[in-house]
Enzyme design. Structure first.
Site, PDB file in Angstrom:
ATOM      1  N   VAL A 203      -1.729 -41.351   8.587  1.00  0.00           N
ATOM      2  CA  VAL A 203      -2.238 -42.298   7.596  1.00  0.00           C
ATOM      3  C   VAL A 203      -3.173 -41.559   6.646  1.00  0.00           C
ATOM      4  O   VAL A 203      -4.024 -40.773   7.082  1.00  0.00           O
ATOM      5  CB  VAL A 203      -2.968 -43.461   8.302  1.00  0.00           C
ATOM      6  CG1 VAL A 203      -3.751 -44.297   7.303  1.00  0.00           C
ATOM      7  CG2 VAL A 203      -1.972 -44.315   9.067  1.00  0.00           C
TER       8      VAL A 203
ATOM      9  N   GLY B 134      -2.216 -46.583  15.474  1.00  0.00           N
ATOM     10  CA  GLY B 134      -2.718 -46.035  16.733  1.00  0.00           C
ATOM     11  C   GLY B 134      -2.057 -46.694  17.922  1.00  0.00           C
ATOM     12  O   GLY B 134      -2.176 -47.910  18.122  1.00  0.00           O
TER      13      GLY B 134
ATOM     14  N   ASP C 122     -12.018 -47.371  20.857  1.00  0.00           N
ATOM     15  CA  ASP C 122     -13.046 -46.364  20.592  1.00  0.00           C
ATOM     16  C   ASP C 122     -13.424 -46.285  19.121  1.00  0.00           C
ATOM     17  O   ASP C 122     -14.412 -45.641  18.763  1.00  0.00           O
ATOM     18  CB  ASP C 122     -12.545 -44.976  21.030  1.00  0.00           C
ATOM     19  CG  ASP C 122     -12.514 -44.827  22.543  1.00  0.00           C
ATOM     20  OD1 ASP C 122     -12.904 -45.779  23.233  1.00  0.00           O
ATOM     21  OD2 ASP C 122     -12.103 -43.760  23.031  1.00  0.00           O
TER      22      ASP C 122
ATOM     23  N   GLU D  22     -14.875 -34.897  37.239  1.00  0.00           N
ATOM     24  CA  GLU D  22     -13.514 -34.726  37.747  1.00  0.00           C
ATOM     25  C   GLU D  22     -13.002 -33.313  37.462  1.00  0.00           C
ATOM     26  O   GLU D  22     -12.304 -32.716  38.283  1.00  0.00           O
ATOM     27  CB  GLU D  22     -12.614 -35.804  37.130  1.00  0.00           C
ATOM     28  CG  GLU D  22     -12.944 -37.178  37.743  1.00  0.00           C
ATOM     29  CD  GLU D  22     -12.297 -38.379  37.054  1.00  0.00           C
ATOM     30  OE1 GLU D  22     -12.012 -38.298  35.848  1.00  0.00           O
ATOM     31  OE2 GLU D  22     -12.088 -39.388  37.750  1.00  0.00           O
TER      32      GLU D  22
ATOM     33  N   ALA E 255     -10.859 -47.232  28.851  1.00  0.00           N
ATOM     34  CA  ALA E 255      -9.518 -47.797  28.724  1.00  0.00           C
ATOM     35  C   ALA E 255      -9.476 -49.313  28.963  1.00  0.00           C
ATOM     36  O   ALA E 255      -8.864 -50.040  28.173  1.00  0.00           O
ATOM     37  CB  ALA E 255      -8.564 -47.065  29.669  1.00  0.00           C
TER      38      ALA E 255
ATOM     39  N   GLY F 294      -2.686 -46.088  21.160  1.00  0.00           N
ATOM     40  CA  GLY F 294      -3.458 -45.876  22.379  1.00  0.00           C
ATOM     41  C   GLY F 294      -3.488 -47.167  23.184  1.00  0.00           C
ATOM     42  O   GLY F 294      -2.660 -48.056  22.988  1.00  0.00           O
ATOM     43  N   PHE F 295      -4.464 -47.265  24.081  1.00  0.00           N
ATOM     44  CA  PHE F 295      -4.527 -48.454  24.940  1.00  0.00           C
ATOM     45  C   PHE F 295      -4.671 -49.738  24.122  1.00  0.00           C
ATOM     46  O   PHE F 295      -3.995 -50.730  24.389  1.00  0.00           O
ATOM     47  CB  PHE F 295      -5.679 -48.322  25.929  1.00  0.00           C
ATOM     48  CG  PHE F 295      -5.419 -47.333  27.022  1.00  0.00           C
ATOM     49  CD1 PHE F 295      -4.431 -47.572  27.956  1.00  0.00           C
ATOM     50  CD2 PHE F 295      -6.163 -46.166  27.121  1.00  0.00           C
ATOM     51  CE1 PHE F 295      -4.175 -46.658  28.976  1.00  0.00           C
ATOM     52  CE2 PHE F 295      -5.918 -45.243  28.138  1.00  0.00           C
ATOM     53  CZ  PHE F 295      -4.923 -45.487  29.062  1.00  0.00           C
TER      54      PHE F 295
END
Lengths: 417, 417
Positions: free
Chosen positions: A77, A9, A298, A169, A313, A11-12
Site C-alpha cells: 500500500v 493486513g 498492533d 522463550e 494475538a 494478521g490476526f
C-alpha cells in the site's frame, strides 16, 4: 452494488474481520504485502531450529479458497485517499472502499537507536527468524573454527535484550541447544561454555506476569544456565558486543526482543498516533471523525477500563471480531455492539523443556504441566489439521529424540565472511 | 599417529566415504561450506511448494554426532597445497591430510551464457529452490494484480529449459499448481490459462530413458497441459522472455535445468579437467600420479566400460563406498579393490500425480504404480526416521487434500518490485 470492504493486513486482526464477515454479502478485498498469514507466537521456534517456516505460515489465498466474496491481493500500500475513499497501491491501482480496515501490525523498535538493528535483529517476520537462526548456528560454527580464545568466547556469548515472553522463550531454547543438543557434535569447543544472557532494563523478567511467576521463571532459567540480568539497560550495541552499566560484554550474537513500533498506517491516515506510532481510535475501534475506517491490532491504541489493550494475538483477534460485528450490524441497520471490551485471556510463556508459566486472573500454573498446557493451547490456535499434526509431531519428536530438526544455515554461504 | 583423512564436500560421495570409514581408526575432517547435507533429488519439490527445506536437508554435524573420529568444519576451501599435503581454508587455517577426498559437486552451467543466470535460475541449493519458489508464486500474484493482458500472459508463461528428470519433474508440478491447486484461489485470472513450456534442444525429452518411456512422458505431460518443445535450442534469454527458433516467447519465469559444470576443484588440484570442468581420474578414482587424492562424484570424470559414469546420486554413493574400501585396504596392507565399476541402478522420474517412468535394464514401468514405487524408493533413500515420516506424511497429505503446504514467498517483499 455490494458493500465494499477493504482490509489491509492479514494478521490476526485483519483475518478475523474477513472470517467474521462470512455470508454478510460484502465484496471484500484483502491486501497484504506478504503472501502468508504468520502465527507470530511460535516464530521464536523457527528462529531456534525447532519448527520449519511452513509449519507456522499459511498462504492467505489458500485460507480464502472457499470465500468467493474475498479477493486477495499481494501488494504494498502506498497510501490511503480518504477523500476519494480509495486505497492506493504501489503499482498505482486504486481500490475503492465503503469500509476500510487497517491492521498492518508493528515492527520492532530501537527507541531511537535504529542503527542497532543490523547487529541486534528483532523477530517479526519469517526472514527475521531465519536470520536469527543463521546467526545462532554460525556463531557455534565459527567458534569451532577459530583459534583465538577471546574470539571464541565472544562467539559463544548470546545476548537477548528484552525479557518479555519472546525474550524468555528465545533464551530457553538457546540454552537447550548449547547445553543439551550441541555438545556431542563439536570436537574442538565445549558448547556448554556458552554464556546466554537475558538482559532486561526493568526490575524483573516477564513484567506482564505476577511477581511469583516472574521469580519462578528466573529460577528456571538460571537452572538451565541462563544469566538473567535485570535493571540493566543496554547503552551501546555493535557487531562486537554490548555495553551494559558502562561495562562492555563481547558478544557476537545479539537478539532484540525489547520493543515494537506500529506500522506507518498513521501516516497514510493522517491520524493522531501515540508514542509507539499507534493510531488513537474511538472505543468502537474507528478513526475519530471517520467511522468508515477501523484501525485494529498492533496498529491501534485503544483503552478499555482505563488500561491500554496490549499488543497480543488474542487482543487483535477480539478486535477483528468486534469490527466484523459492527460492520454487519451497520449493514443490517441494527444497533452496533458499541465500545470494544478486551477480555484478558491470561498470559502464557514457555521457559524450556518441562517449564512454563501460565496466569489467568488469580489462577497461576508453573512447571511441566503448564508446559504441556501451553503446547496443547498453541496447537489448538494453529490453522488447519495439517499444521496441528505437523507441529505436534515435530514437538513430540524433538521431545523424545532431543534433536531439533530445522538446524539449517541458509541465505548466505558461511565461509564467505 | 592416526591416519588423517580430509574430505571436502558432504554431498552423496563425501558422506559415503566418511560412513565407509567407520571404525577404521582414522582421524577424519569433513569440510563443507554449507552446514547441511542436501538430498538433491527432491530439491525440485521444495522449489514447487511440496516440501519444506528442512525435510530434505540435515545438519552435517548432527549426522556425525556419534562419530567421535570425525571433526566437522563449516568452512570454505581456498586451495590445496599438494606439496605440503594441506587443505588451505579461507580463514587461513591449514588442515593437513594423509589422504584427501575431493567431492565438491557441480553447479548449473549456461554453456558460455553466464549472463542468463539472473533470469533463468538453476536448481542446486536450498536457496536456488526458495528463489524458484518465490518466482513461481510471485508470477501468479502479479498476474492477478496487473491490468495489462499482454503482461498477464507473459507472467503466466513458465518456461523450463532442459528436459532431463529435473526439468520434467518441475513442469509436472507447475502444471498441477496452475491447473488443479490454484484456480479456486484467484478471482481476477484463470490460472488454467497458464502456458507451461518444457524446452529441450535435443530430439526428445528424458534422453537417458528409452524411446518408449520418453514418448509416454511426452504424452503424460501434454495431458497435464504442458507444451513439450523438442529440437528447440534457446538462443536468447532475458527478464522479458526467451528466443526459440528465432521466435520470441514472452515469459517472466524461466528455470534452467539444462546443464551442469563441476566445481573448481581442478583449479585447486592443478589437474586436467574435461569440458564440464570435471577432474579426469584413474580407474581407482584417484588423481593421476597422486594416489593419496581421491576425486569423486560430480567433480570427477571417470569411465567404466567405455562410458562416462553419469552425474547422479547412486553413482556418487558408489564412488564414495569404493574410495572408503580402497583407503581401508591400504591401511590394512591388503590389496585394494582396484578399478571402480559403476552399477547402473536404473532411471526414475516422476511426471505428476499418478505418473512416473522407471527403467532398470530391460525392465520398464509407467503410470500410477511406477509413481508409488518412485515415492517409496525416495522415502527409503532419505536419512533418518524423522525425514521419512515427515516426507511421507507431506506427500500423503498433498495427495489427499490436493493442497501443497509450503507455498511461501520469502526473502523479498513482493510489493517492492
Amino acid at each position: 452494488m455490494k458493500h465494499r470492504v477493504v482490509v489491509i493486513g492479514a494478521g490476526f486482526a485483519g483475518l478475523q474481520v474477513v472470517l467474521g464477515l462470512k455470508g454478510a454479502g460484502c465484496a471484500i478485498t484483502l491486501i497484504d504485502r506478504r503472501n502468508h498469514h504468520l502465527f507470530q507466537p511460535l516464530l521464536y521456534q523457527v528462529a531456534t531450529t525447532l519448527l520449519a517456516t511452513s509449519d507456522i505460515a499459511w498462504p492467505i489465498r489458500a485460507l480464502m479458497r472457499e470465500r468467493k466474496d474475498v479477493t486477495t491481493l499481494l501488494a504494498a500500500v502506498e497510501g490511503i485517499d480518504r477523500a476519494a475513499r480509495e486505497v492506493v497501491l504501489r503499482n498505482g491501482e486504486r481500490v475503492p472502499y465503503d469500509t476500510l480496515v487497517v491492521a498492518t501490525g508493528a515492527r520492532h523498535a530501537y527507541f531511537g537507536k535504529d542503527q542497532w538493528e543490523a547487529d541486534a535483529p528483532g523477530l517479526k517476520t519469517l526472514e527475521d527468524a531465519t536470520t536469527i537462526r543463521r546467526r545462532l548456528l554460525l556463531a557455534f560454527e565459527r567458534a569451532e573454527l577459530t583459534g583465538d580464545p577471546a574470539e571464541r568466547q565472544a562467539l559463544l556469548t548470546f545476548a537477548v535484550i528484552g525479557a518479555g515472553p519472546t525474550g524468555v522463550e528465545l533464551v530457553g531454547i538457546i540454552a537447550e541447544l548449547a547445553h543439551r543438543i550441541l555438545p556431542a557434535e563439536f570436537r574442538r569447543i565445549d558448547t556448554r561454555q556458552a554464556r546466554i544472557l537475558l538482559i532486561e532494563a526493568g526490575p524483573r523478567i516477564l513484567p506482564a506476569f505476577s511477581d511469583r511467576l516472574s521469580a519462578y521463571a528466573t529460577r528456571a532459567l538460571k537452572r538451565r544456565g541462563v544469566e538473567v540480568m535485570t535493571g540493566a539497560p543496554v547503552t551501546e550495541c555493535s557487531d562486537s558486543g554490548i555495553v551494559l552499566d558502562g561495562r562492555f560484554i563481547p558478544a557476537r550474537t545479539v537478539i532484540w526482543a525489547a520493543g515494537v513500533q506500529a506500522s506507518r498506517a498513521h501516516d497514510w491516515l493522517g491520524a493522531e498516533a501515540d508514542r509507539a506510532g499507534r493510531v488513537v481510535v474511538t472505543p468502537e475501534l474507528t478513526l475519530p471523525g471517520d467511522p468508515a475506517i477501523f484501525v485494529l491490532g498492533d496498529t491501534a491504541h485503544v483503552e478499555t477500563g482505563g488500561r491500554a489493550v496490549p499488543g497480543v494475538a488474542p487482543a487483535a483477534k477480539q478486535q477483528g471480531k468486534h469490527a466484523a460485528r459492527t460492520i454487519r450490524a451497520r449493514l443490517a441497520g441494527k444497533p452496533p455492539p458499541g465500545a470494544f471490551r478486551y477480555r484478558d485471556m491470561g498470559n502464557l510463556a514457555t521457559i524450556g523443556r518441562n517449564a512454563a508459566v501460565i496466569e489467568f486472573g488469580r489462577f497461576k500454573m508453573t512447571g511441566w504441566f503448564a508446559w504441556w498446557v501451553w503446547g496443547i493451547a498453541h496447537i489448538y490456535f494453529l490453522i488447519g489439521t495439517r499444521s496441528r499434526l505437523f507441529v505436534a509431531l515435530s514437538w513430540l519428536w524433538a521431545f523424545l529424540s532431543r534433536q531439533n530438526s530445522a538446524r539449517l544455515i541458509t541465505q548466505r554461504e558461511a565461509g564467505h565472511r
